[in-house]
Design an enzyme around this catalytic site. Structure first.
Site: not given
Length: 617
Positions: A261, A305, A120, A372, A263
């Site tokens: 970050r 995020e 992924d 992205h 996620d």
């Protein structure tokens, strides 16, 4: 006289004393496990002791200036290691280019070990302590961070905390039947409980990865897989998971990563009968992680995020007294911006920005045009309904517009996770291609190209007008277009997000010094915008911001004021030249031309903008 080692140990002890009571209270409230908590504290000390002296010096410097990341001189760039430099050593070779671009915040997209074809895009991590061999080693990552620090640049890395790859050691041992490791995930003997979860838990990818559970043949059980079947959700109700994952995070901090970050932050706590999103325990976990950083590496920042509407995003900042994430993504503004490009109507964007402008100045957003990921149309349809706009047909209009199907549209994008039943497809494409640069270049239509580049630069000016940290997506600075080669790659062809994940076109980047080239016009236009932004304190995140009424639904008006400087920023999203019907009393000049320009009944070319500036004596 104390030794240097004991002095440094005192720093850990002082921070633990300062934050320890709250940390223990939160931890015990969640887990009620004294032994697990004692292990957690010992782990923090171990990670502090392993932190290099130079990084500890960075920590001390940043604690003296804790808002070091909130000025008007920070510019981020998101990049894939393999696309930008081939590997980490290649990225180091391009640091001069990043500095030339004005970048001092480098977001490295996932680069830890992941299985080929089931990664992924790197978000299925098989080992949190190793770099994928294709990109280099952990030493290469530490060397890159060190080089960035020497240039006054910081680095950001994704920490995929919701799940691991099915190839992770924990998952392998769970497959082998070890209960200790199955308890780190969500395993069930049959489909009874998973079916109960499915009644309340939304699907993330209903077309490409339907459902939230997968049958594990090796274990003979069902396992929770919210995102993809090869990504196994971690069970944070198990303190061992939280302890070990926090240690993995701190390990990355100790390599020199400055910004972690987090996620998929809202997903990390699961509870039957809920949506398994934004549960209160998530905030407890993030707060403890923040405290862990304050104790071990106080110079580090947490970036959450949270790809949701503002009412669900803002709580992840925590409070002034008990902060959670230092920074969050401004995803709603991004989506509303592209909505405005298609509709030419700024009313939704005004409404959404008004909400953001009302937030405390201490809240720091990362602002961006593209990233992205795809663009999801999670807009405020309750607000749009007053204009006769319905959700499903409006999403179809937006997707038709940005894929070039709508009459007159010059945009070129592709759909992602198209669900014809719900009409809920998302959108993919680079900034340049969505602005019409690709279509104009293909048609060799200079007039269209000029208009597309003007729109591209207007959107970047809007990006830089917002408070917070602006982040470019690698390639946008040269107007890089969609990469359709992914259609021929069997490992990528099912994921249209790869259309905007193409390799950096270094041949095209050589044109940045040619003012007549597409690349030169966009690069130098952005460079000038950034120079103006850095030179004027009015762009500081502490500035007061407000919506300027233009009495024209095609033109967005934003006001900023800070330390005697005032800015009136006007953006014409319309397809015709339009007038902003404003009447500001001060004497203004245009920051881009340097010429006097009254802020009264301002005519703005289609797809263009004006930065009107006044400095009070």
């Amino acid at each position: 006289m104390k030794s240097a080692k004991s002095v440094k140990s005192d720093a850990f002890d002082e921070r633990l004393k300062k934050y320890g009571d709250e940390m223990k209270w939160l931890y015990m409230e969640l887990y009620n496990d004294e032994h697990a908590y004692e292990y957690f504290v010992s782990m923090l000390r171990k990670m502090y002791d392993a932190r290099s002296e130079i990084l500890k010096e960075w920590d001390e410097a940043r604690t003296v200036v804790p808002d070091w990341y909130k000025g008007n001189d920070i510019l981020g760039m998101m990049l894939y290691t393999q696309n930008f430099g081939g590997n980490l050593k290649g990225v180091r070779k391009h640091l001069d280019y990043l500095q030339r671009t004005g970048v001092n915040y480098v977001h490295l997209m996932p680069l830890l070990t992941s299985p080929e074809g089931r990664s992924d895009g790197g978000y299925a991590v098989a080992d949190f302590r190793s770099v994928d061999p294709k990109y280099g080693t952990m030493k290469d990552l530490a060397d890159l961070c060190r080089d960035c620090h020497s240039r006054g640049m910081v680095t950001c890395l994704d920490f995929v905390m919701n799940h691991t790859s099915e190839d992770h050691e924990w998952a392998k041992r769970a497959k082998a039947g070890e209960k200790e490791y199955q308890d780190r995930y969500f395993f069930y003997d049959n489909w009874d409980i998973p079916n109960e979860f499915e009644k309340t838990v939304p699907q993330v990818f209903p077309q490409t990865a339907p459902g939230n559970f997968t049958w594990c043949e090796e274990a003979g059980k069902v396992v929770m897989t919210t995102f993809y079947p090869y990504q196994w959700d971690l069970n944070y109700a198990n303190p061992t998971v939280f302890n070990d994952m926090t240690e993995n995070m701190l390990y990355l901090c100790n390599q020199g990563i400055d910004v972690i970050r987090l996620d998929a932050t809202p997903y990390i706590w699961k509870e039957l009968g809920t949506s398994c999103r934004n549960l209160p325990q998530v905030h407890t976990l993030v707060r403890i992680m923040h405290i862990a950083c304050d104790i071990v590496c106080p110079g580090n920042l947490l970036l959450g995020e949270v790809v949701m509407e503002p009412s669900k995003v803002v709580p992840y900042f925590g409070t002034e007294e008990k902060p959670e994430c230092h920074m969050l993504y401004n995803v709603t503004t991004m989506a509303s911006t592209w909505h405005t490009v298609a509709t030419h109507d700024v009313r939704l964007l005004k409404h959404q920005l008004g909400t953001v402008f009302a937030l405390p100045h201490s809240y720091t957003f990362l602002n961006y045009l593209r990233c992205h990921d795809d663009i999801g149309w999670g807009l405020d349809y309750a607000f749009l309904s007053q204009f006769g706009i319905s959700e499903v047909p409006h999403k179809k209009f937006l997707n038709d517009y940005f894929t070039g199907r709508f009459p007159g549209s010059e945009s070129r994008g592709e759909l992602y996770n198209d669900d014809p039943r719900l009409g809920d497809a998302r959108l993919c494409g680079t900034t340049a291609s969505l602005c019409g640069v690709e279509a104009a270049s293909y048609e060799k239509d200079e007039k269209k190209l000029k208009r597309a580049i003007r729109l591209d630069l207007m959107l970047h000016a809007f990006l830089f007008t917002q408070s917070g940290i602006p982040v470019l997506y690698s390639g946008d600075e040269i107007g890089q277009e969609n990469d359709y080669s992914y259609h021929d790659d069997p490992l990528k062809c099912d994921d249209s997000r790869y259309i905007h994940r193409g390799a950096m076109n270094w041949k095209a980047a050589k044109n940045i010094d040619d003012p007549d080239s597409k690349e030169g016009q966009i690069f130098n236009g952005i460079e000038k915008l950034l120079s103006v932004r850095r030179d004027h304190i009015v762009f500081d995140s502490l500035a007061d911001t407000w919506i300027v009424e233009t009495y024209n639904d095609n033109i967005l008006g934003i006001g900023r004021y800070y330390q005697g400087e005032k800015l009136i920023a006007l953006f014409n999203f319309g397809d015709q030249d339009e007038t902003a019907w404003i009447d500001e009393p001060e004497q203004y000049y245009d920051l881009m031309s340097g010429k006097k320009r009254p802020a009264k009944n301002v005519l703005i070319q289609s797809g263009d903008f004006a930065w009107l500036f006044h400095k009070f004596d």
